[in-house]
Design a protein around this motif. Structure first.
Motif, PDB file in Angstrom:
ATOM      1  N   ARG A 189       4.355  -3.659 -10.733  1.00  0.00           N
ATOM      2  CA  ARG A 189       2.923  -3.833 -10.254  1.00  0.00           C
ATOM      3  C   ARG A 189       2.417  -5.296 -10.033  1.00  0.00           C
ATOM      4  N   ILE A 190       2.480  -6.080 -11.380  1.00  0.00           N
ATOM      5  CA  ILE A 190       2.263  -7.418 -11.280  1.00  0.00           C
ATOM      6  C   ILE A 190       3.131  -8.140 -10.630  1.00  0.00           C
ATOM      7  N   MET A 191       4.315  -8.153 -10.367  1.00  0.00           N
ATOM      8  CA  MET A 191       5.300  -8.852  -9.304  1.00  0.00           C
ATOM      9  C   MET A 191       4.943  -8.580  -8.078  1.00  0.00           C
ATOM     10  N   GLN A 192       4.459  -7.341  -7.534  1.00  0.00           N
ATOM     11  CA  GLN A 192       4.012  -7.158  -6.227  1.00  0.00           C
ATOM     12  C   GLN A 192       2.827  -7.889  -6.108  1.00  0.00           C
ATOM     13  N   ASN A 193       1.947  -7.897  -6.665  1.00  0.00           N
ATOM     14  CA  ASN A 193       0.685  -8.517  -6.596  1.00  0.00           C
ATOM     15  C   ASN A 193       0.657 -10.115  -6.498  1.00  0.00           C
ATOM     16  N   LEU A 194       1.707 -10.726  -7.457  1.00  0.00           N
ATOM     17  CA  LEU A 194       2.047 -11.893  -7.447  1.00  0.00           C
ATOM     18  C   LEU A 194       2.429 -12.571  -6.041  1.00  0.00           C
ATOM     19  N   ASN A 195       3.461 -11.738  -5.495  1.00  0.00           N
ATOM     20  CA  ASN A 195       4.053 -12.082  -4.019  1.00  0.00           C
ATOM     21  C   ASN A 195       3.093 -11.794  -3.139  1.00  0.00           C
ATOM     22  N   LYS A 196       2.362 -10.778  -3.256  1.00  0.00           N
ATOM     23  CA  LYS A 196       1.179 -10.626  -2.136  1.00  0.00           C
ATOM     24  C   LYS A 196       0.168 -11.807  -2.347  1.00  0.00           C
TER      25      LYS A 196
END
Length: 328
Positions: free
Chosen positions: A141-148
């Motif tokens: 989830r953190i990685m997804q939000n970073l990329n977003k």
């Protein structure tokens, strides 16, 4: 009439305030929170959102032009959206430090109000190791939000607390991220706080970091540091992003310090390592002016690391709060 400014006895103007909104967090990173946990602040002792805004206005009137919201994890604070919109209306530069778990809920709001400077704590690129460090499984989830956040052109810095034997072998993996991503990876030397079992043998210093990077990537371009920067900033030629080193332990940067801290229970700290605190919340609740309290408190600020010598004496830092109750 002389305009009041927050200036210490060394002539350093203080224009940057970090406000902790809570000592609650949805992670349990061992370098931040002691293994035995902490005694959480009682809710009545924590600043209300209106009190946070009032404090921010007071500090702004004394020359503060930048506020960073921290925690714990600031995004777990109830009605956070209301608070950040109100603070944005003050005309300050607004920044935030977050673990990224709830970031997707606020990115559109941040974009709308102009909060584009995000420090995201990410100590490893290995999912299993992430669970070991944080005691929680939110890595994907953190990685997804970073990329977003990057897709939305946010100015993202990754905060990486380097600890020998834990994540020091990932230094160049993080540097690799800067090749095609417009972000800054910021390596932070492991710092001592109450209950985090700090030891010199766990510190990965500035020189070791640079040597590690140059071994794989060759030439390193040293960048001009912004005024009052807490990091030394670098770039690998040809890389889109940058990297930085916060060398609090091996190479302190205190000479141009312009930072103050306000804990979630309304205590002003002159320095991250300061044992002494000034209670601003009690007089604020009594309807008293707190300007002079702030101006007098800054006069007691010590030149570097609250007077700790190079040995980083445990008798000093064990009397401080744990990192999570100070504010990241």
């Amino acid at each position: 009439m002389t305009e009041k400014k927050i200036v210490d006895k060394f002539g350093r103007p203080h224009t940057y305030l970090r406000i902790s909104l809570t000592d609650r967090c949805n992670l349990r990173c061992f370098y931040c929170m002691p293994e035995e946990g902490i005694e959480l602040m009682d809710k009545p002792n924590i600043m209300t959102l209106e009190e946070v805004i009032s404090m921010a206005v007071t500090f702004k009137n004394l020359g503060v032009d930048t506020i960073r919201l921290t925690g714990g994890e600031p995004l777990v604070r109830k009605n956070f959206g209301f608070l950040v919109e109100e603070l944005a209306n003050l005309g300050l530069t607004l920044k935030i430090t977050t673990n990224g778990i709830l970031l997707d809920k606020y990115l559109d709001l941040f974009k709308r109000i102009g909060l584009t400077k995000i420090n995201l704590s990410l100590d490893t690129l290995d999912k299993a190791k992430s669970v070991f460090i944080s005691k929680r499984d939110y890595f994907d989830r953190i990685m997804q939000n970073l990329n977003k956040a990057l897709e939305m052109d946010m100015e993202v810095k990754l905060n990486i607390v380097l600890i020998k034997g834990i994540n020091d072998r990932e230094i160049n993996d993080f540097i690799e991220l800067t090749k095609h991503k417009n972000l800054t990876v910021k390596f932070i030397e492991f710092m001592p706080f109450k209950g985090n079992k700090w030891d010199w043998t766990n510190v990965v210093g500035k020189k070791e970091i640079l040597d590690t990077v140059s071994t794989q990537f060759g030439d390193i371009k040293e960048l001009v540091n912004p005024k009052h920067s807490t990091s030394n900033n670098y770039q690998i030629p040809g890389h889109k992003g940058k990297f930085a080193i916060v060398s609090t332990i091996t190479n302190p940067f205190c000479s141009e310090c312009n930072r103050l801290r306000l804990t979630a229970d309304g205590k002003m700290k002159n320095c991250l390592f300061a044992n002494s605190e000034t209670d601003l919340l009690t007089p604020l609740r009594k309807g008293e002016q707190i300007d002079n309290l702030i101006l007098n408190a800054i006069k007691t600020k010590k030149y570097s690391r609250d007077g700790m010598d190079v040995k980083m004496d445990s008798d000093h830092y064990e009397k401080n709060r744990s990192m999570i109750s100070i504010g990241g």
